[in-house]
Scaffold this motif. Structure first.
Motif, PDB file in Angstrom:
ATOM      1  N   GLY A 106       0.809  -1.210   0.000  1.00 22.53           N
ATOM      2  CA  GLY A 106       0.000   0.000   0.000  1.00 22.53           C
ATOM      3  C   GLY A 106       0.841   1.259   0.000  1.00 22.53           C
ATOM      4  N   THR A 107       1.894   1.261   0.821  1.00 23.00           N
ATOM      5  CA  THR A 107       2.770   2.426   0.896  1.00 23.00           C
ATOM      6  C   THR A 107       3.501   2.650  -0.417  1.00 23.00           C
ATOM      7  N   ALA A 108       4.088   1.591  -0.970  1.00 20.94           N
ATOM      8  CA  ALA A 108       4.835   1.714  -2.223  1.00 20.94           C
ATOM      9  C   ALA A 108       3.933   2.177  -3.359  1.00 20.94           C
ATOM     10  N   ALA A 109       2.736   1.586  -3.428  1.00 22.90           N
ATOM     11  CA  ALA A 109       1.806   1.963  -4.499  1.00 22.90           C
ATOM     12  C   ALA A 109       1.327   3.399  -4.327  1.00 22.90           C
ATOM     13  N   GLY A 110       1.023   3.778  -3.091  1.00 22.80           N
ATOM     14  CA  GLY A 110       0.558   5.134  -2.838  1.00 22.80           C
ATOM     15  C   GLY A 110       1.623   6.170  -3.144  1.00 22.80           C
ATOM     16  N   LEU A 111       2.862   5.889  -2.740  1.00 24.03           N
ATOM     17  CA  LEU A 111       3.955   6.819  -3.010  1.00 24.03           C
ATOM     18  C   LEU A 111       4.289   6.862  -4.498  1.00 24.03           C
ATOM     19  N   ALA A 112       4.135   5.725  -5.172  1.00 27.02           N
ATOM     20  CA  ALA A 112       4.387   5.695  -6.622  1.00 27.02           C
ATOM     21  C   ALA A 112       3.410   6.603  -7.355  1.00 27.02           C
ATOM     22  N   ALA A 113       2.176   6.646  -6.867  1.00 30.00           N
ATOM     23  CA  ALA A 113       1.174   7.519  -7.483  1.00 30.00           C
ATOM     24  C   ALA A 113       1.367   8.974  -7.071  1.00 30.00           C
ATOM     25  N   THR A 114       2.140   9.199  -5.995  1.00 30.85           N
ATOM     26  CA  THR A 114       2.400  10.555  -5.509  1.00 30.85           C
ATOM     27  C   THR A 114       3.659  11.136  -6.155  1.00 30.85           C
ATOM     28  N   ASP A 115       4.766  10.445  -5.918  1.00 31.75           N
ATOM     29  CA  ASP A 115       6.063  10.832  -6.478  1.00 31.75           C
ATOM     30  C   ASP A 115       6.946   9.595  -6.444  1.00 31.75           C
ATOM     31  N   VAL A 116       7.238   9.046  -7.590  1.00 30.53           N
ATOM     32  CA  VAL A 116       7.957   7.778  -7.664  1.00 30.53           C
ATOM     33  C   VAL A 116       9.320   7.854  -6.987  1.00 30.53           C
ATOM     34  N   ARG A 117       9.879   9.049  -6.859  1.00 36.37           N
ATOM     35  CA  ARG A 117      11.183   9.202  -6.213  1.00 36.37           C
ATOM     36  C   ARG A 117      11.130   8.928  -4.722  1.00 36.37           C
ATOM     37  N   LEU A 118       9.932   8.946  -4.130  1.00 35.62           N
ATOM     38  CA  LEU A 118       9.787   8.720  -2.693  1.00 35.62           C
ATOM     39  C   LEU A 118       9.625   7.244  -2.343  1.00 35.62           C
ATOM     40  N   VAL A 119       9.362   6.407  -3.339  1.00 34.50           N
ATOM     41  CA  VAL A 119       9.069   4.991  -3.089  1.00 34.50           C
ATOM     42  C   VAL A 119      10.168   4.280  -2.315  1.00 34.50           C
ATOM     43  N   PRO A 120      11.443   4.379  -2.696  1.00 35.52           N
ATOM     44  CA  PRO A 120      12.482   3.637  -1.950  1.00 35.52           C
ATOM     45  C   PRO A 120      12.564   4.030  -0.484  1.00 35.52           C
ATOM     46  N   TYR A 121      12.290   5.292  -0.187  1.00 34.14           N
ATOM     47  CA  TYR A 121      12.396   5.763   1.192  1.00 34.14           C
ATOM     48  C   TYR A 121      11.220   5.268   2.042  1.00 34.14           C
ATOM     49  N   GLY A 122      10.020   5.323   1.477  1.00 31.73           N
ATOM     50  CA  GLY A 122       8.867   4.797   2.204  1.00 31.73           C
ATOM     51  C   GLY A 122       8.951   3.298   2.379  1.00 31.73           C
ATOM     52  N   ALA A 123       9.402   2.602   1.338  1.00 32.46           N
ATOM     53  CA  ALA A 123       9.527   1.146   1.401  1.00 32.46           C
ATOM     54  C   ALA A 123      10.600   0.709   2.374  1.00 32.46           C
ATOM     55  N   LEU A 124      11.588   1.586   2.621  1.00 28.53           N
ATOM     56  CA  LEU A 124      12.690   1.251   3.517  1.00 28.53           C
ATOM     57  C   LEU A 124      12.180   0.893   4.911  1.00 28.53           C
ATOM     58  N   THR A 125      11.296   1.723   5.472  1.00 33.20           N
ATOM     59  CA  THR A 125      10.755   1.442   6.801  1.00 33.20           C
ATOM     60  C   THR A 125       9.545   0.515   6.737  1.00 33.20           C
ATOM     61  N   ALA A 126       8.750   0.625   5.682  1.00 36.51           N
ATOM     62  CA  ALA A 126       7.562  -0.228   5.565  1.00 36.51           C
ATOM     63  C   ALA A 126       7.943  -1.701   5.473  1.00 36.51           C
ATOM     64  N   THR A 127       9.096  -1.994   4.884  1.00 37.56           N
ATOM     65  CA  THR A 127       9.540  -3.381   4.764  1.00 37.56           C
ATOM     66  C   THR A 127       9.712  -4.024   6.134  1.00 37.56           C
ATOM     67  N   PHE A 128      10.171  -3.234   7.094  1.00 39.19           N
ATOM     68  CA  PHE A 128      10.385  -3.767   8.435  1.00 39.19           C
ATOM     69  C   PHE A 128       9.089  -3.886   9.231  1.00 39.19           C
ATOM     70  N   TYR A 129       8.063  -3.214   8.768  1.00 39.03           N
ATOM     71  CA  TYR A 129       6.788  -3.166   9.492  1.00 39.03           C
ATOM     72  C   TYR A 129       6.198  -4.559   9.654  1.00 39.03           C
ATOM     73  N   THR A 130       6.178  -5.326   8.572  1.00 40.19           N
ATOM     74  CA  THR A 130       5.615  -6.679   8.626  1.00 40.19           C
ATOM     75  C   THR A 130       6.435  -7.578   9.540  1.00 40.19           C
ATOM     76  N   GLY A 131       7.765  -7.538   9.381  1.00 38.07           N
ATOM     77  CA  GLY A 131       8.617  -8.362  10.227  1.00 38.07           C
ATOM     78  C   GLY A 131       8.487  -8.001  11.692  1.00 38.07           C
ATOM     79  N   PHE A 132       8.432  -6.699  11.984  1.00 42.41           N
ATOM     80  CA  PHE A 132       8.286  -6.242  13.366  1.00 42.41           C
ATOM     81  C   PHE A 132       6.941  -6.676  13.931  1.00 42.41           C
ATOM     82  N   GLY A 133       5.896  -6.567  13.113  1.00 44.98           N
ATOM     83  CA  GLY A 133       4.570  -6.994  13.556  1.00 44.98           C
ATOM     84  C   GLY A 133       4.508  -8.486  13.836  1.00 44.98           C
TER      85      GLY A 133
END
Length: 254
Positions: free
Chosen positions: A210-237
């Motif tokens: 959701g984060t990657a897709a939402g940021l891609a529709a906002t500004d594709v340059r932000l995707v790697p940064y949002g995905a950086l922390t979002a990737t850990f979200y599932t593992g942490f959960g």
């Protein structure tokens, strides 16, 4: 040709399921690109179509497996089953690198903790409002609100019923779709215009897709940064929901 068709529709049902999903995904991404101009990401469209198809299959056959109750689409039962679900969980875990989390800094780590806790609390509150009172069900649905992967992992670990696990997955899917669709519209009001904000956003929202897709529709340059922390979200959960969160819920609800 008839032999090929018989194999595909008869004994190769899982292969046929992948073919159908691939075709639908391609069509949904084309719809997103040409009709919505990428304002609604293709994956969000695909999920909505998948839910509609599953609902149609369920009400048509009166069965319990959605579209998989139709013999032609029986392969979807395996494709959407626990085996491939667990494979997705393992593959997600393999993508996590602790050295990458350090790049997010204290703000990224703090957003990760706050985001997980808030999503869990909201999920528990909604479940409680709909009449669930036992600790296992509340914890499972709360974990589902974290992500649709954390929900079934937590439910399986603490012994939740299949119905509750299904609700947990549904909660995570709804959250993922909401993040996909709303991110482009909320980006400017929330100041989501730079890499630092994207990292915090990824930690607060989680749901990598959701984060990657939402940021891609906002500004594709932000995707790697949002995905950086979002990737850990599932593992942490997956780490804290079946353990720390469950113990806290035991103390509160017994």
């Amino acid at each position: 040709m008839s032999y090929f068709i018989n194999e595909l529709f008869g004994t190769r049902q899982l292969v046929f399921a992948f073919v159908v999903v691939g075709l639908l995904t391609w069509l949904c991404y084309a719809f997103s690109k040409h009709i919505t101009k990428n304002r609604i990401h293709g994956s969000a469209v695909a999920i909505l179509v998948g839910l509609a198809v599953a609902y149609y299959g369920g009400i048509t056959t009166g069965g319990k497996k959605g579209i998989a109750d139709i013999p032609l689409f029986a392969g979807f039962a395996l494709m959407g089953g626990a085996m491939l679900r667990d494979f997705c969980i393992v593959s997600t875990a393999y993508g996590v690198r602790l050295e990458e989390l350090k790049k997010a800094g204290a703000a990224g780590v703090l957003s990760l903790i706050i985001g997980t806790a808030l999503a869990f609390i909201v999920g528990v509150a909604v479940a409680y409002g709909f009449g669930y009172r036992d600790t296992v069900s509340l914890t499972t649905i709360g974990a589902g609100a974290v992500t649709f992967i954390v929900g079934p992992v937590t439910g399986s670990a603490i012994g939740a019923s299949s119905d509750v696990i299904a609700l947990a997955i549904a909660a995570g899917v709804v959250k993922s779709i909401a993040v996909m669709i709303l991110t482009p519209f909320l980006a400017k009001p929330f100041g989501l215009t730079n890499p630092a904000a994207a990292m915090v956003y990824g930690g607060l929202m989680g749901t990598t897709s959701g984060t990657a897709a939402g940021l891609a529709a906002t500004d594709v340059r932000l995707v790697p940064y949002g995905a950086l922390t979002a990737t850990f979200y599932t593992g942490f959960g997956c780490l804290v929901c079946p353990s720390v969160m469950y113990l806290v819920m035991k103390v509160i609800f017994g």
